[in-house]
Scaffold this motif. Sequence first.
Motif, short mmCIF file in Angstrom:
data_model
loop_
_atom_site.label_atom_id
_atom_site.label_comp_id
_atom_site.label_asym_id
_atom_site.label_seq_id
_atom_site.Cartn_x
_atom_site.Cartn_y
_atom_site.Cartn_z
N SER A 78 -3.84 -5.05 18.99
CA SER A 78 -2.56 -4.34 19.00
C SER A 78 -2.84 -2.84 18.93
O SER A 78 -3.98 -2.40 19.08
CB SER A 78 -1.71 -4.77 17.79
N ALA A 79 -1.79 -2.07 18.69
CA ALA A 79 -1.95 -0.62 18.60
C ALA A 79 -2.80 -0.21 17.40
O ALA A 79 -3.37 0.88 17.38
CB ALA A 79 -0.58 0.05 18.52
N THR A 80 -2.90 -1.09 16.42
CA THR A 80 -3.67 -0.76 15.21
C THR A 80 -4.81 -1.75 14.95
O THR A 80 -5.37 -1.76 13.86
CB THR A 80 -2.75 -0.72 13.98
N LEU A 81 -5.14 -2.56 15.95
CA LEU A 81 -6.21 -3.55 15.76
C LEU A 81 -6.99 -3.73 17.06
O LEU A 81 -6.41 -3.95 18.12
CB LEU A 81 -5.60 -4.89 15.33
N ALA A 114 -4.09 8.64 16.23
CA ALA A 114 -2.77 7.99 16.33
C ALA A 114 -2.29 7.62 14.92
O ALA A 114 -2.08 8.48 14.09
CB ALA A 114 -2.86 6.77 17.24
N ALA A 115 -2.13 6.32 14.67
CA ALA A 115 -1.55 5.89 13.40
C ALA A 115 -2.56 5.22 12.48
O ALA A 115 -2.19 4.56 11.51
CB ALA A 115 -0.39 4.94 13.66
N GLY A 116 -3.87 5.38 12.80
CA GLY A 116 -4.87 4.67 12.02
C GLY A 116 -5.01 3.25 12.56
O GLY A 116 -4.30 2.83 13.46
N GLY A 117 -5.96 2.49 12.00
CA GLY A 117 -6.11 1.12 12.48
C GLY A 117 -7.36 0.45 11.97
O GLY A 117 -8.08 1.00 11.11
N THR A 118 -7.63 -0.73 12.49
CA THR A 118 -8.76 -1.55 12.07
C THR A 118 -9.57 -1.99 13.27
O THR A 118 -9.02 -2.50 14.25
CB THR A 118 -8.27 -2.80 11.31
N ARG A 203 -4.84 6.06 20.71
CA ARG A 203 -4.52 4.65 20.87
C ARG A 203 -3.18 4.54 21.58
O ARG A 203 -2.19 5.14 21.16
CB ARG A 203 -4.46 3.99 19.50
N ALA A 204 -3.15 3.74 22.64
CA ALA A 204 -1.91 3.53 23.40
C ALA A 204 -1.75 2.03 23.60
O ALA A 204 -2.44 1.43 24.42
CB ALA A 204 -1.96 4.25 24.74
N ASN A 206 -2.58 -1.61 23.07
CA ASN A 206 -3.82 -2.23 22.61
C ASN A 206 -5.04 -1.69 23.35
O ASN A 206 -6.06 -2.36 23.46
CB ASN A 206 -3.74 -3.75 22.77
N THR A 207 -4.93 -0.47 23.86
CA THR A 207 -6.06 0.19 24.53
C THR A 207 -6.26 1.58 23.95
O THR A 207 -5.38 2.14 23.28
CB THR A 207 -5.83 0.31 26.05
N THR A 208 -7.42 2.15 24.23
CA THR A 208 -7.73 3.52 23.82
C THR A 208 -7.98 4.33 25.08
O THR A 208 -8.80 3.95 25.91
CB THR A 208 -8.98 3.55 22.92
N ARG A 209 -7.27 5.42 25.23
CA ARG A 209 -7.41 6.20 26.46
C ARG A 209 -7.76 7.65 26.18
O ARG A 209 -7.38 8.22 25.16
CB ARG A 209 -6.15 6.12 27.32
N ARG A 210 -8.49 8.22 27.12
CA ARG A 210 -8.86 9.64 27.05
C ARG A 210 -7.75 10.48 27.67
O ARG A 210 -7.28 10.18 28.77
CB ARG A 210 -10.17 9.88 27.79
#
Length: 230
Positions: A78-81, A114-118, A203-204, A206-210
């Motif tokens: 997800s956005a944080t996992l 972003a909002a932090g995550g795991t 973080r966007a 469930n992906t991470t983008r530059r």
Amino acid sequence: MPGPRRLSLTATAVVGIVGSGIGLTIAELVGGGHVVARFLLAVAGAIGVLLVVEAIVARRRAATRPVAVAELIAEGESATLEFKGSARRNRHTGERGERLELVIAKTIAGFLNAAGGTLLIGGADDGAVVGIGGDYAVTAKGNRDGIELWLRDYLAQRLGTEALRVAFEALDGHDVCRVDVDASTRPVLRAEPGRQTADLYVRAGNTTRRLLTDEAIAYVAERFPAAVGR
């Protein structure tokens, strides 16, 4: 797994005294003058208050308990996992893969911006638990401590931060590394090997983008206004 923590001896004594007082008060109100009746009501009051307090304490502890790795895997990315099957060792070649390490830094940077995550290392995208045994093979010490030391040192070099919480959990016979980060209060850039520049990742979904240069400028102005105003 350890059992639920109980109230301390002092807290139990205090709660017991309060409960006894409540029981005795009830006895007086209902006119229970018999010694045995008063004693039983005092005990009942003490037990009742203890049970209520224990339930409240247990609920609060459960609310703050970190979600187990198995539960996180069941939730899916997800956005944080995020799940990564490996942090260092290429599963196809068996060799250390620098690009894999950079992906770890990219993911952590995205969470921080972003909002932090795991991040779970040792969990495949499809939810399968593959473990970090391969990473042990290409890491000094070859154990949990070695992985944590490498992570902290590597992220300090690539991101300029060690603000992360690292934990390990055995699941289905494999070790899984869990990395938790909170949202950063400043932009975190990922340094690229052999380059004088660094990139901003976010973080966007469930992906991470530059972010491109203009996107990064706009994002930092909105997300980190205090940093822009310095």
